[in-house]
Write a protein that holds these residues in place. Structure first.
Motif, PDB file in Angstrom:
ATOM      1  N   PRO A   3     -13.431  47.721   6.579  1.00  0.00           N
ATOM      2  CA  PRO A   3     -12.026  47.314   6.457  1.00  0.00           C
ATOM      3  C   PRO A   3     -11.112  48.449   6.020  1.00  0.00           C
ATOM      4  CG  PRO A   3     -13.451  45.632   5.543  1.00  0.00           C
ATOM      5  CD  PRO A   3     -14.320  46.812   5.819  1.00  0.00           C
ATOM      6  N   LEU A   4     -11.580  49.296   5.094  1.00  0.00           N
ATOM      7  CA  LEU A   4     -10.746  50.414   4.645  1.00  0.00           C
ATOM      8  C   LEU A   4     -10.527  51.411   5.771  1.00  0.00           C
ATOM      9  CD1 LEU A   4      -9.188  51.856   2.468  1.00  0.00           C
ATOM     10  CD2 LEU A   4     -11.327  52.885   1.676  1.00  0.00           C
ATOM     11  N   ILE A   5     -11.562  51.681   6.547  1.00  0.00           N
ATOM     12  CA  ILE A   5     -11.419  52.587   7.692  1.00  0.00           C
ATOM     13  C   ILE A   5     -10.409  52.025   8.685  1.00  0.00           C
ATOM     14  CG2 ILE A   5     -12.625  53.521   9.714  1.00  0.00           C
ATOM     15  CD1 ILE A   5     -15.118  53.755   7.957  1.00  0.00           C
ATOM     16  N   LEU A   6     -10.468  50.730   8.917  1.00  0.00           N
ATOM     17  CA  LEU A   6      -9.520  50.103   9.843  1.00  0.00           C
ATOM     18  C   LEU A   6      -8.098  50.181   9.297  1.00  0.00           C
ATOM     19  CD1 LEU A   6     -11.551  46.912  10.842  1.00  0.00           C
ATOM     20  CD2 LEU A   6     -11.094  48.916  12.274  1.00  0.00           C
ATOM     21  N   ALA A   7      -7.933  49.937   7.995  1.00  0.00           N
ATOM     22  CA  ALA A   7      -6.597  49.998   7.391  1.00  0.00           C
ATOM     23  C   ALA A   7      -6.020  51.400   7.506  1.00  0.00           C
ATOM     24  CB  ALA A   7      -6.669  49.566   5.929  1.00  0.00           C
ATOM     25  N   ARG A  18     -15.030  55.983  14.322  1.00  0.00           N
ATOM     26  CA  ARG A  18     -14.978  54.740  15.085  1.00  0.00           C
ATOM     27  C   ARG A  18     -15.993  53.762  14.497  1.00  0.00           C
ATOM     28  NH1 ARG A  18     -12.307  55.030  19.937  1.00  0.00           N
ATOM     29  NH2 ARG A  18     -13.482  53.232  20.704  1.00  0.00           N
ATOM     30  N   VAL A  19     -15.563  52.529  14.312  1.00  0.00           N
ATOM     31  CA  VAL A  19     -16.450  51.524  13.730  1.00  0.00           C
ATOM     32  C   VAL A  19     -16.399  50.252  14.563  1.00  0.00           C
ATOM     33  CG1 VAL A  19     -16.278  52.392  11.361  1.00  0.00           C
ATOM     34  CG2 VAL A  19     -14.587  50.733  12.189  1.00  0.00           C
ATOM     35  N   GLU A  20     -17.500  49.511  14.545  1.00  0.00           N
ATOM     36  CA  GLU A  20     -17.540  48.203  15.170  1.00  0.00           C
ATOM     37  C   GLU A  20     -16.967  47.188  14.183  1.00  0.00           C
ATOM     38  OE1 GLU A  20     -18.422  47.447  18.224  1.00  0.00           O
ATOM     39  OE2 GLU A  20     -18.934  49.518  18.728  1.00  0.00           O
ATOM     40  N   ALA A  21     -16.020  46.372  14.631  1.00  0.00           N
ATOM     41  CA  ALA A  21     -15.362  45.455  13.711  1.00  0.00           C
ATOM     42  C   ALA A  21     -15.146  44.104  14.374  1.00  0.00           C
ATOM     43  CB  ALA A  21     -14.020  46.026  13.261  1.00  0.00           C
ATOM     44  N   ASP A  22     -15.165  43.059  13.560  1.00  0.00           N
ATOM     45  CA  ASP A  22     -14.868  41.713  14.044  1.00  0.00           C
ATOM     46  C   ASP A  22     -13.573  41.233  13.404  1.00  0.00           C
ATOM     47  OD1 ASP A  22     -15.551  41.065  11.431  1.00  0.00           O
ATOM     48  OD2 ASP A  22     -17.548  40.331  11.960  1.00  0.00           O
ATOM     49  N   GLU A  23     -13.214  40.001  13.669  1.00  0.00           N
ATOM     50  CA  GLU A  23     -11.944  39.465  13.156  1.00  0.00           C
ATOM     51  C   GLU A  23     -11.919  39.460  11.639  1.00  0.00           C
ATOM     52  OE1 GLU A  23      -9.127  35.488  13.602  1.00  0.00           O
ATOM     53  OE2 GLU A  23     -10.780  35.840  15.000  1.00  0.00           O
ATOM     54  N   ALA A  24     -13.054  39.195  11.004  1.00  0.00           N
ATOM     55  CA  ALA A  24     -13.109  39.195   9.545  1.00  0.00           C
ATOM     56  C   ALA A  24     -12.825  40.589   8.984  1.00  0.00           C
ATOM     57  CB  ALA A  24     -14.470  38.707   9.064  1.00  0.00           C
ATOM     58  N   ASP A  25     -13.308  41.625   9.667  1.00  0.00           N
ATOM     59  CA  ASP A  25     -13.049  42.993   9.223  1.00  0.00           C
ATOM     60  C   ASP A  25     -11.560  43.330   9.336  1.00  0.00           C
ATOM     61  OD1 ASP A  25     -15.736  43.700   8.622  1.00  0.00           O
ATOM     62  OD2 ASP A  25     -16.134  43.996  10.757  1.00  0.00           O
ATOM     63  N   ALA A  27      -9.095  41.210   9.207  1.00  0.00           N
ATOM     64  CA  ALA A  27      -8.398  40.458   8.165  1.00  0.00           C
ATOM     65  C   ALA A  27      -8.531  41.162   6.820  1.00  0.00           C
ATOM     66  CB  ALA A  27      -8.960  39.042   8.079  1.00  0.00           C
ATOM     67  N   ALA A  28      -9.740  41.620   6.504  1.00  0.00           N
ATOM     68  CA  ALA A  28      -9.959  42.334   5.250  1.00  0.00           C
ATOM     69  C   ALA A  28      -9.182  43.642   5.218  1.00  0.00           C
ATOM     70  CB  ALA A  28     -11.447  42.593   5.054  1.00  0.00           C
ATOM     71  N   ALA A  29      -9.036  44.294   6.373  1.00  0.00           N
ATOM     72  CA  ALA A  29      -8.286  45.543   6.443  1.00  0.00           C
ATOM     73  C   ALA A  29      -6.828  45.317   6.059  1.00  0.00           C
ATOM     74  CB  ALA A  29      -8.382  46.136   7.844  1.00  0.00           C
ATOM     75  N   ILE A  30      -6.254  44.227   6.527  1.00  0.00           N
ATOM     76  CA  ILE A  30      -4.863  43.924   6.194  1.00  0.00           C
ATOM     77  C   ILE A  30      -4.698  43.733   4.696  1.00  0.00           C
ATOM     78  CG2 ILE A  30      -3.078  42.135   6.438  1.00  0.00           C
ATOM     79  CD1 ILE A  30      -4.064  41.848   9.369  1.00  0.00           C
ATOM     80  N   ARG A  31      -5.686  43.131   4.052  1.00  0.00           N
ATOM     81  CA  ARG A  31      -5.618  42.930   2.609  1.00  0.00           C
ATOM     82  C   ARG A  31      -5.723  44.237   1.842  1.00  0.00           C
ATOM     83  NH1 ARG A  31     -10.268  38.767   3.701  1.00  0.00           N
ATOM     84  NH2 ARG A  31      -9.081  37.173   4.854  1.00  0.00           N
ATOM     85  N   LEU A  32      -6.165  45.301   2.505  1.00  0.00           N
ATOM     86  CA  LEU A  32      -6.303  46.610   1.863  1.00  0.00           C
ATOM     87  C   LEU A  32      -5.131  47.542   2.171  1.00  0.00           C
ATOM     88  CD1 LEU A  32     -10.121  47.341   2.337  1.00  0.00           C
ATOM     89  CD2 LEU A  32      -8.937  46.589   0.269  1.00  0.00           C
ATOM     90  N   TYR A  33      -4.062  47.015   2.723  1.00  0.00           N
ATOM     91  CA  TYR A  33      -2.880  47.844   2.999  1.00  0.00           C
ATOM     92  C   TYR A  33      -2.442  48.649   1.769  1.00  0.00           C
ATOM     93  CZ  TYR A  33      -1.728  46.093   7.702  1.00  0.00           C
ATOM     94  OH  TYR A  33      -1.725  45.815   9.050  1.00  0.00           O
ATOM     95  N   PRO A  34      -2.380  48.042   0.565  1.00  0.00           N
ATOM     96  CA  PRO A  34      -1.956  48.838  -0.596  1.00  0.00           C
ATOM     97  C   PRO A  34      -2.896  49.996  -0.908  1.00  0.00           C
ATOM     98  CG  PRO A  34      -1.706  46.494  -1.054  1.00  0.00           C
ATOM     99  CD  PRO A  34      -2.489  46.607   0.229  1.00  0.00           C
ATOM    100  N   VAL A  35      -4.193  49.837  -0.635  1.00  0.00           N
ATOM    101  CA  VAL A  35      -5.131  50.941  -0.854  1.00  0.00           C
ATOM    102  C   VAL A  35      -4.825  52.079   0.114  1.00  0.00           C
ATOM    103  CG1 VAL A  35      -7.546  51.636  -0.904  1.00  0.00           C
ATOM    104  CG2 VAL A  35      -6.895  49.353  -1.681  1.00  0.00           C
ATOM    105  N   ALA A  36      -4.564  51.736   1.368  1.00  0.00           N
ATOM    106  CA  ALA A  36      -4.148  52.762   2.329  1.00  0.00           C
ATOM    107  C   ALA A  36      -2.848  53.418   1.875  1.00  0.00           C
ATOM    108  CB  ALA A  36      -3.968  52.136   3.713  1.00  0.00           C
ATOM    109  N   GLY A  37      -1.954  52.626   1.284  1.00  0.00           N
ATOM    110  CA  GLY A  37      -0.714  53.178   0.757  1.00  0.00           C
ATOM    111  C   GLY A  37      -0.955  54.184  -0.353  1.00  0.00           C
ATOM    112  N   LEU A  38      -1.990  53.946  -1.159  1.00  0.00           N
ATOM    113  CA  LEU A  38      -2.320  54.892  -2.228  1.00  0.00           C
ATOM    114  C   LEU A  38      -2.780  56.226  -1.651  1.00  0.00           C
ATOM    115  CD1 LEU A  38      -2.562  55.302  -5.281  1.00  0.00           C
ATOM    116  CD2 LEU A  38      -4.913  54.454  -5.132  1.00  0.00           C
TER     117      LEU A  38
END
Length: 238
Positions: A3-7, A18-25, A27-38
């Motif tokens: 998720p962090l890589i996707l974010a 490049r990573v293999e990701a599903d819908e859950a990944d 969704a988790a990436a979106i929740r990590l937007y603030p971490v990407a912001g850091l």
């Protein structure tokens, strides 16, 4: 880690594997937007500090270039599209969405981009020799905004980014990130204004647009970042 890589892949231009990701990944990436912001903030703050060794204006310019580069001007594009839509719609919501979907930039968008970049440049100059460490936290705090807007505002395009964010964000995510920002505000008081700015933008988006799109999320991030820079400058004044 996926998720962090996707974010970071979505919100930055940093090279990511490049990573293999599903819908859950996703969704988790979106929740990590603030971490990407850091991560974004750390790069911007580093450029600000290094450039300030020469002089404050060099620091401000280095930080602004780093900010635009690391984000790929993604949110600036959203701000320009929103400005063009608001300027051309004249109260017609369907026309607003049509203008925002147009890939070309109009005069309203150009003027807004120039003003936004100038505002950030001047505010970064003011922070270059003062409270520059807070610059690392401002992009993270601003990226809490999409998590809140997604929960309180309806998506204007059912199949767009705004709809994807709304499906991914849980109430817990929104509350948890707000608490993190408020706790950081104990050490860096200007951050306490972040929830206030985000709520104010929520009310404005609802009144002017009736909801959110991916462009609106991007515009909101840009406006929140500038508001927090201003708050930091005002707080740092003797």
């Amino acid at each position: 880690m996926t998720p962090l890589i996707l974010a970071l892949s979505f919100l930055t231009r940093l090279p990511m594997p490049r990573v293999e990701a599903d819908e859950a990944d996703f969704a988790a990436a979106i929740r990590l937007y603030p971490v990407a912001g850091l991560v974004i903030g750390a790069i911007v703050a580093g450029a600000l500090r290094l450039g300030a060794i020469v002089n404050p204006w060099a620091g401000a310019l280095a930080a602004l270039i780093a900010w635009v580069w690391v984000t790929g001007a993604l949110h600036l594009d959203g701000l320009a599209d929103l400005s063009d839509g608001l300027g051309a719609a004249h109260g017609d919501r369907s026309r607003l969405l049509a203008v925002m979907a147009d890939p070309h930039i109009g005069s309203f968008g150009v003027v807004t981009l120039v003003m936004q970049l100038l505002a950030k440049l001047v505010l970064l100059h003011a922070l270059a020799l003062a409270a520059w460490p807070i610059v690392a936290l401002i992009p993270a705090a601003a990226r809490v905004g999409p998590l809140i807007w997604a929960r309180v505002l309806p998506p204007l395009r059912p199949g767009g980014l705004g709809a994807l964010v709304s499906r991914a964000v849980r109430p817990f995510d929104m509350i948890a990130w707000i608490m993190v920002v408020l706790l950081l505000g104990l050490a860096y008081p200007p951050l306490v204004t972040a929830p206030l700015v985000i709520v104010a933008l929520s009310l404005w988006f609802r009144r002017k647009l009736g909801g959110v799109t991916g462009d609106v999320h991007g515009a909101g991030i840009e406006l929140t970042e500038t508001a927090l820079l201003l708050a930091a400058v005002l707080y740092a004044r003797p």
